[in-house]
Design a protein around this motif. Structure first.
Motif, PDB file in Angstrom:
ATOM      1  N   ARG A 221       0.981  -1.054   0.068  1.00 47.59           N
ATOM      2  CA  ARG A 221       0.169   0.011   0.030  1.00 47.59           C
ATOM      3  C   ARG A 221       0.819   1.084  -0.056  1.00 47.59           C
ATOM      4  O   ARG A 221       0.425   2.169  -0.581  1.00 47.59           O
ATOM      5  CB  ARG A 221      -1.062  -0.099   1.160  1.00 47.59           C
ATOM      6  CG  ARG A 221      -2.133  -0.923   1.084  1.00 47.59           C
ATOM      7  CD  ARG A 221      -2.871  -1.455   2.278  1.00 47.59           C
ATOM      8  NE  ARG A 221      -4.021  -2.024   2.183  1.00 47.59           N
ATOM      9  CZ  ARG A 221      -4.769  -2.827   3.246  1.00 47.59           C
ATOM     10  NH1 ARG A 221      -4.387  -2.135   4.347  1.00 47.59           N
ATOM     11  NH2 ARG A 221      -5.532  -3.425   2.972  1.00 47.59           N
ATOM     12  N   ALA A 224       4.409   0.402  -4.343  1.00 44.63           N
ATOM     13  CA  ALA A 224       4.046  -0.622  -5.075  1.00 44.63           C
ATOM     14  C   ALA A 224       5.186  -1.411  -5.751  1.00 44.63           C
ATOM     15  O   ALA A 224       5.082  -2.478  -6.393  1.00 44.63           O
ATOM     16  CB  ALA A 224       3.124   0.195  -6.283  1.00 44.63           C
ATOM     17  N   ALA A 245       0.456  -5.416 -10.175  1.00 44.88           N
ATOM     18  CA  ALA A 245      -0.361  -4.207 -10.600  1.00 44.88           C
ATOM     19  C   ALA A 245      -1.958  -4.328 -10.681  1.00 44.88           C
ATOM     20  O   ALA A 245      -2.708  -3.567 -10.572  1.00 44.88           O
ATOM     21  CB  ALA A 245       0.251  -3.474 -11.855  1.00 44.88           C
ATOM     22  N   THR A 246      -2.313  -5.952 -10.948  1.00 37.41           N
ATOM     23  CA  THR A 246      -3.607  -6.228 -11.056  1.00 37.41           C
ATOM     24  C   THR A 246      -4.397  -6.612  -9.783  1.00 37.41           C
ATOM     25  O   THR A 246      -5.506  -6.668  -9.710  1.00 37.41           O
ATOM     26  CB  THR A 246      -3.867  -7.408 -11.819  1.00 37.41           C
ATOM     27  OG1 THR A 246      -3.176  -8.578 -11.187  1.00 37.41           O
ATOM     28  CG2 THR A 246      -2.986  -7.294 -13.253  1.00 37.41           C
ATOM     29  N   VAL A 247      -3.795  -6.300  -8.884  1.00 36.30           N
ATOM     30  CA  VAL A 247      -4.398  -6.486  -7.245  1.00 36.30           C
ATOM     31  C   VAL A 247      -4.762  -5.186  -6.844  1.00 36.30           C
ATOM     32  O   VAL A 247      -3.882  -4.153  -6.688  1.00 36.30           O
ATOM     33  CB  VAL A 247      -3.232  -7.161  -6.333  1.00 36.30           C
ATOM     34  CG1 VAL A 247      -3.844  -7.507  -4.849  1.00 36.30           C
ATOM     35  CG2 VAL A 247      -2.943  -8.546  -7.002  1.00 36.30           C
ATOM     36  N   ASN A 248      -5.810  -5.204  -5.971  1.00 42.03           N
ATOM     37  CA  ASN A 248      -6.251  -3.863  -5.530  1.00 42.03           C
ATOM     38  C   ASN A 248      -5.784  -3.967  -4.104  1.00 42.03           C
ATOM     39  O   ASN A 248      -6.497  -4.489  -3.114  1.00 42.03           O
ATOM     40  CB  ASN A 248      -7.759  -3.816  -5.451  1.00 42.03           C
ATOM     41  CG  ASN A 248      -8.349  -2.413  -4.919  1.00 42.03           C
ATOM     42  OD1 ASN A 248      -7.747  -1.881  -4.234  1.00 42.03           O
ATOM     43  ND2 ASN A 248      -9.733  -2.422  -5.079  1.00 42.03           N
ATOM     44  N   TRP A 249      -4.641  -3.598  -3.735  1.00 41.74           N
ATOM     45  CA  TRP A 249      -4.028  -3.699  -2.456  1.00 41.74           C
ATOM     46  C   TRP A 249      -4.782  -2.780  -1.454  1.00 41.74           C
ATOM     47  O   TRP A 249      -4.709  -3.299  -0.156  1.00 41.74           O
ATOM     48  CB  TRP A 249      -2.505  -3.155  -2.441  1.00 41.74           C
ATOM     49  CG  TRP A 249      -1.717  -4.012  -3.445  1.00 41.74           C
ATOM     50  CD1 TRP A 249      -1.562  -3.924  -4.757  1.00 41.74           C
ATOM     51  CD2 TRP A 249      -1.048  -5.233  -3.240  1.00 41.74           C
ATOM     52  NE1 TRP A 249      -0.628  -5.019  -4.956  1.00 41.74           N
ATOM     53  CE2 TRP A 249      -0.383  -5.789  -4.399  1.00 41.74           C
ATOM     54  CE3 TRP A 249      -1.450  -6.190  -1.894  1.00 41.74           C
ATOM     55  CZ2 TRP A 249       0.078  -7.196  -4.179  1.00 41.74           C
ATOM     56  CZ3 TRP A 249      -0.657  -7.372  -2.066  1.00 41.74           C
ATOM     57  CH2 TRP A 249       0.034  -7.995  -2.930  1.00 41.74           C
ATOM     58  N   ALA A 250      -5.340  -1.751  -1.794  1.00 38.87           N
ATOM     59  CA  ALA A 250      -6.065  -0.761  -1.029  1.00 38.87           C
ATOM     60  C   ALA A 250      -7.042  -1.601  -0.165  1.00 38.87           C
ATOM     61  O   ALA A 250      -7.394  -1.060   0.966  1.00 38.87           O
ATOM     62  CB  ALA A 250      -6.661   0.285  -1.677  1.00 38.87           C
ATOM     63  N   SER A 251      -7.775  -2.375  -0.892  1.00 40.04           N
ATOM     64  CA  SER A 251      -9.069  -3.079  -0.143  1.00 40.04           C
ATOM     65  C   SER A 251      -8.827  -4.549   0.158  1.00 40.04           C
ATOM     66  O   SER A 251      -9.682  -5.337   0.901  1.00 40.04           O
ATOM     67  CB  SER A 251     -10.382  -2.861  -0.982  1.00 40.04           C
ATOM     68  OG  SER A 251     -10.140  -3.545  -2.489  1.00 40.04           O
ATOM     69  N   LEU A 252      -7.711  -5.057  -0.309  1.00 42.01           N
ATOM     70  CA  LEU A 252      -7.373  -6.311  -0.065  1.00 42.01           C
ATOM     71  C   LEU A 252      -7.275  -6.713   1.442  1.00 42.01           C
ATOM     72  O   LEU A 252      -6.599  -6.016   2.175  1.00 42.01           O
ATOM     73  CB  LEU A 252      -6.091  -6.887  -0.736  1.00 42.01           C
ATOM     74  CG  LEU A 252      -5.716  -8.426  -0.579  1.00 42.01           C
ATOM     75  CD1 LEU A 252      -6.945  -9.220  -1.427  1.00 42.01           C
ATOM     76  CD2 LEU A 252      -4.206  -8.617  -1.301  1.00 42.01           C
TER      77      LEU A 252
END
Length: 419
Positions: A221, A224, A245-252
């Motif tokens: 977060r 990157a 880059a395809t992972v939504n780290w903010a909501s994971l």
């Protein structure tokens, strides 16, 4: 008269202790004799307690240097004499001389501290620990050893968690001693027994899900590029690589992938892992952060134990095979993963001992880092005896008949709902 009695008692104990050092220098701190040795230490410390314990030192003692003089030095000498670190004949005077330097070093060695010969913050804290607490630590060790379920084999390895140290033992003698880095209080190393099965060279590291949640996701977060810098990959189904880059780290919150770190000198396991299958999923391994071994307080891991000089330990485990230390070094230099199974597995015990009379004949103390020197903590931090596997029950109709034995009578059919 009282002072003369104290000095004579300490002198006798000091002489016995010096003799013990020579006789027991190669014995393990955790072995068949640890209980009896620690009981000796308990009796000696009960005697100290009955005579009023030792004096509390002021913070000004940390400013003392060799050749210093004054009442603080005199008080320090008294403290060291009462714990058997300073010979009674060296007690007179108030000069920080060579005898005091040697006594402070001896005290520091017994408490797992750098033997600098001067009193720093950690040394002062150890010196000001009341004798009653030391008695509690020795008692806790004796209780753990009473219930000890570990069988001391011809060859075994012991990890003492509070001591952050490792011993490799063969035929009752320590062959190797290593500093270790063990679990921090919020991620403690477990007490257990297992068997070392293999030595892995240039290992990959599959990051546990708990660490992915606690460490990897927060790092991503903020940065990157963290995974790329750390030589880590995301692997999905069938080990297919996923682009970070395809992972939504903010909501994971719950990772749907595996994080794996490539082999190499920067790998979190270093370039060697010593595998010992167990339910806690811990093991011994190398580390790229070797400067941490210079610290007196070495509780920095997430539960596993990082070992200083781990390649030497690996070579000891593989003795009797072609995998000598030079062969191991040459194989590591290739940079390729290699798993070497031991011909005979070696038992390993992870123990929690905060006070013991140890391999060098001295009485050692370490901080109760996990707060387990309590009645309940002692129970949970004792290696339990392994339960024997139950023998299969052979139905009487199925077992072989002895010669001349009459055949069993036919059994009546069991009642069922249909009956």
């Amino acid at each position: 008269m009282a002072v003369r009695f104290v000095r004579s008692t300490v002198a006798a104990a000091f002489a016995l202790l010096l003799g013990a050092v020579a006789a027991r220098a190669d014995e393990p701190s955790y072995g068949p004799n640890t209980y009896d040795r620690t009981l000796e230490a308990l009796i000696a410390h009960e005697d100290i307690a009955n005579r009023g314990g030792w004096p509390k030192l002021p913070g000004s003692v940390t400013a003392l240097k060799p050749d210093a003089q004054g009442p603080d030095v005199a008080l320090l000498k008294q403290r060291l004499m009462l714990s058997g670190d300073l010979p009674p004949e060296a007690l007179p005077g108030d000069v920080y001389d060579a005898n005091v330097v040697a006594a402070v070093k001896r005290f520091q060695i017994r408490h797992g501290l750098s033997d600098l010969g001067t009193v720093g913050r950690l040394t002062l804290k150890a010196m000001n620990t009341p004798v009653e607490m030391r008695l509690n630590q020795l008692t806790a060790t004796l209780e753990r050893l009473k219930g000890n379920g570990f069988s001391f084999a011809e060859r075994y390895v012991v990890v003492n968690i509070p001591g952050a140290s490792v011993e490799a033992v063969e035929n009752g003698q320590v062959q190797r001693r290593h500093l270790a880095i063990v679990g921090r209080p919020d991620r403690p190393s477990p007490v257990l027994q297992a068997s070392i099965s293999s030595v892995n060279l240039n290992p990959t590291w599959t990051v546990p899900t708990s660490i992915v949640k606690a460490d990897i996701i927060p790092h991503m977060r903020k940065d990157a590029g963290f995974l790329a810098k750390s030589h880590m990959r995301l692997l999905g189904a069938e080990n297919r690589e996923i682009d970070p880059a395809t992972v939504n780290w903010a909501s994971l919150t719950s990772p749907y992938f595996t994080v794996r770190q490539d082999p190499g000198p920067d790998n979190s396991l270093g370039q060697m892992k010593i595998d010992m299958p167990n339910t806690e999923a811990v093991y011994l391994h190398d580390t790229p952060k070797k400067s941490l071994f210079r610290n007196d307080v070495r509780f920095n891991s997430s539960g596993c134990a990082r070992i200083e000089g781990v390649r030497d330990l690996g070579a000891w485990l593989l003795e009797g095979t072609e995998w000598t230390l030079p062969a191991i070094e040459a194989e590591i230099a290739k940079g390729e993963r290699k798993n070497i199974s031991l011909k005979k597995q070696v038992p390993v015990a992870w123990v929690y001992l905060t006070g013991w009379q140890g391999a060098d004949g001295l009485v050692h103390f370490r901080e109760d880092i996990y707060g387990l020197d309590t009645p309940q903590g002692i129970v949970t931090s004792t290696i339990q005896r392994r339960k024997p596997k139950p023998k299969p029950v052979v139905p009487i109709d199925a077992r072989p008949m002895a010669k001349g034995e009459p055949a069993p009578a036919p059994r009546a059919p069991a009642k069922t709902a249909a009956n």
